[in-house]
Design a protein around this motif. Structure first.
Motif, PDB file in Angstrom:
ATOM      1  N   GLN A  20     -26.511 -33.213  83.572  1.00 26.13           N
ATOM      2  CA  GLN A  20     -25.107 -33.108  83.182  1.00 26.13           C
ATOM      3  C   GLN A  20     -24.344 -32.137  84.090  1.00 26.13           C
ATOM      4  OE1 GLN A  20     -25.493 -32.025  79.059  1.00 26.13           O
ATOM      5  NE2 GLN A  20     -25.762 -34.153  78.364  1.00 26.13           N
ATOM      6  N   ARG A  21     -25.016 -31.062  84.493  1.00 24.03           N
ATOM      7  CA  ARG A  21     -24.361 -30.130  85.427  1.00 24.03           C
ATOM      8  C   ARG A  21     -24.119 -30.785  86.779  1.00 24.03           C
ATOM      9  NH1 ARG A  21     -28.004 -26.299  83.132  1.00 24.03           N
ATOM     10  NH2 ARG A  21     -29.402 -26.586  84.929  1.00 24.03           N
ATOM     11  N   LYS A  22     -24.996 -31.740  87.126  1.00 28.94           N
ATOM     12  CA  LYS A  22     -24.850 -32.432  88.405  1.00 28.94           C
ATOM     13  C   LYS A  22     -23.841 -33.574  88.311  1.00 28.94           C
ATOM     14  CE  LYS A  22     -27.870 -33.898  92.166  1.00 28.94           C
ATOM     15  NZ  LYS A  22     -29.252 -34.156  92.611  1.00 28.94           N
ATOM     16  N   HIS A  23     -23.377 -33.876  87.096  1.00 30.31           N
ATOM     17  CA  HIS A  23     -22.379 -34.915  86.841  1.00 30.31           C
ATOM     18  C   HIS A  23     -22.860 -36.294  87.315  1.00 30.31           C
ATOM     19  CE1 HIS A  23     -19.500 -31.799  85.726  1.00 30.31           C
ATOM     20  NE2 HIS A  23     -19.771 -31.171  86.864  1.00 30.31           N
ATOM     21  N   VAL A  24     -24.074 -36.647  86.916  1.00 34.80           N
ATOM     22  CA  VAL A  24     -24.619 -37.967  87.233  1.00 34.80           C
ATOM     23  C   VAL A  24     -25.075 -38.608  85.933  1.00 34.80           C
ATOM     24  CG1 VAL A  24     -25.332 -37.385  89.572  1.00 34.80           C
ATOM     25  CG2 VAL A  24     -26.925 -37.055  87.680  1.00 34.80           C
ATOM     26  N   THR A  25     -25.031 -39.919  85.898  1.00 37.19           N
ATOM     27  CA  THR A  25     -25.490 -40.670  84.731  1.00 37.19           C
ATOM     28  C   THR A  25     -26.973 -41.008  84.879  1.00 37.19           C
ATOM     29  OG1 THR A  25     -24.967 -42.804  85.717  1.00 37.19           O
ATOM     30  CG2 THR A  25     -23.208 -41.680  84.486  1.00 37.19           C
ATOM     31  N   ALA A  30     -31.529 -42.968  88.050  1.00 35.21           N
ATOM     32  CA  ALA A  30     -32.585 -43.972  88.201  1.00 35.21           C
ATOM     33  C   ALA A  30     -32.514 -44.629  89.580  1.00 35.21           C
ATOM     34  CB  ALA A  30     -32.453 -45.027  87.107  1.00 35.21           C
ATOM     35  N   GLU A  31     -31.300 -44.894  90.058  1.00 35.79           N
ATOM     36  CA  GLU A  31     -31.155 -45.516  91.376  1.00 35.79           C
ATOM     37  C   GLU A  31     -31.576 -44.560  92.485  1.00 35.79           C
ATOM     38  OE1 GLU A  31     -27.676 -47.686  94.082  1.00 35.79           O
ATOM     39  OE2 GLU A  31     -27.219 -46.927  92.059  1.00 35.79           O
ATOM     40  N   ALA A  32     -31.284 -43.272  92.314  1.00 29.56           N
ATOM     41  CA  ALA A  32     -31.634 -42.287  93.342  1.00 29.56           C
ATOM     42  C   ALA A  32     -33.124 -42.006  93.383  1.00 29.56           C
ATOM     43  CB  ALA A  32     -30.861 -40.996  93.099  1.00 29.56           C
ATOM     44  N   PHE A  39     -37.613 -44.760  81.524  1.00 34.77           N
ATOM     45  CA  PHE A  39     -38.541 -43.628  81.555  1.00 34.77           C
ATOM     46  C   PHE A  39     -37.797 -42.307  81.717  1.00 34.77           C
ATOM     47  CE2 PHE A  39     -41.402 -47.053  83.351  1.00 34.77           C
ATOM     48  CZ  PHE A  39     -42.060 -47.261  82.153  1.00 34.77           C
ATOM     49  N   LEU A  40     -36.665 -42.300  82.410  1.00 34.82           N
ATOM     50  CA  LEU A  40     -35.874 -41.071  82.517  1.00 34.82           C
ATOM     51  C   LEU A  40     -35.344 -40.663  81.146  1.00 34.82           C
ATOM     52  CD1 LEU A  40     -33.863 -41.641  85.821  1.00 34.82           C
ATOM     53  CD2 LEU A  40     -36.033 -40.466  85.493  1.00 34.82           C
ATOM     54  N   GLU A  41     -34.867 -41.641  80.377  1.00 31.10           N
ATOM     55  CA  GLU A  41     -34.404 -41.342  79.021  1.00 31.10           C
ATOM     56  C   GLU A  41     -35.554 -40.833  78.156  1.00 31.10           C
ATOM     57  OE1 GLU A  41     -32.722 -44.983  77.735  1.00 31.10           O
ATOM     58  OE2 GLU A  41     -30.807 -44.698  78.784  1.00 31.10           O
ATOM     59  N   ALA A  42     -36.743 -41.413  78.339  1.00 30.28           N
ATOM     60  CA  ALA A  42     -37.915 -40.970  77.563  1.00 30.28           C
ATOM     61  C   ALA A  42     -38.264 -39.527  77.895  1.00 30.28           C
ATOM     62  CB  ALA A  42     -39.098 -41.886  77.853  1.00 30.28           C
ATOM     63  N   ALA A  67     -37.542 -32.668  90.804  1.00 27.52           N
ATOM     64  CA  ALA A  67     -37.204 -32.381  92.198  1.00 27.52           C
ATOM     65  C   ALA A  67     -35.805 -32.904  92.533  1.00 27.52           C
ATOM     66  CB  ALA A  67     -38.246 -33.005  93.125  1.00 27.52           C
ATOM     67  N   TYR A  68     -35.461 -34.064  92.015  1.00 26.17           N
ATOM     68  CA  TYR A  68     -34.128 -34.634  92.260  1.00 26.17           C
ATOM     69  C   TYR A  68     -33.030 -33.743  91.671  1.00 26.17           C
ATOM     70  CZ  TYR A  68     -30.069 -37.612  91.257  1.00 26.17           C
ATOM     71  OH  TYR A  68     -28.804 -38.109  91.127  1.00 26.17           O
ATOM     72  N   LEU A  69     -33.304 -33.136  90.512  1.00 30.94           N
ATOM     73  CA  LEU A  69     -32.317 -32.280  89.852  1.00 30.94           C
ATOM     74  C   LEU A  69     -32.367 -30.841  90.337  1.00 30.94           C
ATOM     75  CD1 LEU A  69     -32.712 -33.612  86.187  1.00 30.94           C
ATOM     76  CD2 LEU A  69     -30.884 -34.143  87.817  1.00 30.94           C
ATOM     77  N   GLY A  70     -33.286 -30.528  91.262  1.00 29.35           N
ATOM     78  CA  GLY A  70     -33.381 -29.172  91.793  1.00 29.35           C
ATOM     79  C   GLY A  70     -34.061 -28.194  90.857  1.00 29.35           C
TER      80      GLY A  70
END
Length: 249
Positions: A20-25, A30-32, A39-42, A67-70
């Motif tokens: 949410q801080r990164k402002h991505v859905t 999932a695409e990135a 599985f991300l929601e899980a 890692a994607y979210l830092g």
């Protein structure tokens, strides 16, 4: 005064807040990451381990998402393992086979056999002592003598022969999901193997091997170990036999 236990880390809440801080859905994440949004929601709602194909997949997805979210992926994985530690079944080690006790008739038979062999040896030595000297050399050609061990040691060094088949062996060091095809046909239904299990099969033309956790599997093709790639990403290994040579595609 008793010490107050630290508040446990919730990896799902940490992931959600970071996203949410990164402002991505979820869809953008999932695409990135190339991880299904399911599985991300899980992961964000700290779903039961049964919602994932296998525990090793959940950990791999968690590392990649963190890692994607830092975020500190190892710290989140430790929190994940701590929550699911009680759900993991202990590994059962089969008890060693205990041979049945020997009975006295078998011992008696063995003792009699030893006595007979010793007696025969003594008789042979005694009879050979009556010869005053070596007998005459056998007459005839050398080829008439018995030959023992006709194999020539040099026969095993004619050079490496071209293989006619691909022999694939996969040894699991931990839980690993495996899918394999041989000559365009399914080798076995895709499933999760456990540490210590072994899979082996032979193909004549080519094979495709998909490993859910490459770091948890050792793969050998015709006796040589092959590189399985990154231990935290799903790996697809393809091998073919072309003109007597093993080719990796």
């Amino acid at each position: 005064m008793a010490a107050v236990a630290p508040f446990p880390l919730h990896e799902g809440r940490t992931l959600r807040r970071a996203r949410q801080r990164k402002h991505v859905t979820i869809s953008e994440a999932a695409e990135a990451t190339r991880i299904s949004s399911r599985f991300l929601e899980a992961l964000e709602r700290e779903a039961p381990i049964e919602d994932f194909p296998a525990p090793v997949y959940a950990r791999a997805f968690l590392r990649e998402y963190a890692a994607y979210l830092g975020l500190d992926s190892e710290k989140l994985v430790k929190a994940f393992d701590a929550r699911h530690e009680a759900q993991q079944a202990p590994q059962l080690v089969p008890a060693p086979a205990v041979p049945p006790p020997r009975r006295w008739p078998a011992r008696a038979a063995a003792f009699v056999s030893v006595v007979v062999l010793i007696t025969l040896a003594v008789v042979q030595l005694t009879s050979s002592g009556h010869h005053k000297g070596p007998g005459p050399a056998p007459s005839g050609r050398l080829g008439s003598l018995p030959v023992i061990g006709t194999a020539n040691p040099a026969d095993s060094h004619h050079g490496s022969l071209k293989p006619k088949l691909l022999r694939v062996v996969v040894v699991m060091t931990a839980d690993c999901w495996v899918h394999a095809t041989a000559d365009g046909r399914l080798v076995f239904p895709a499933r999760t193997f456990h540490g210590g299990e072994r899979v082996a099969f032979t193909v004549s033309r080519g094979t495709e091997l998909i490993l859910g956790a490459p770091g948890a599997a050792r793969v050998h093709v015709n006796g040589k170990r092959v590189d399985t790639g990154s231990p935290s990403q799903v790996a697809t290994l393809k091998f073919a036999l072309e003109k007597g040579k093993v080719v990796r595609r």
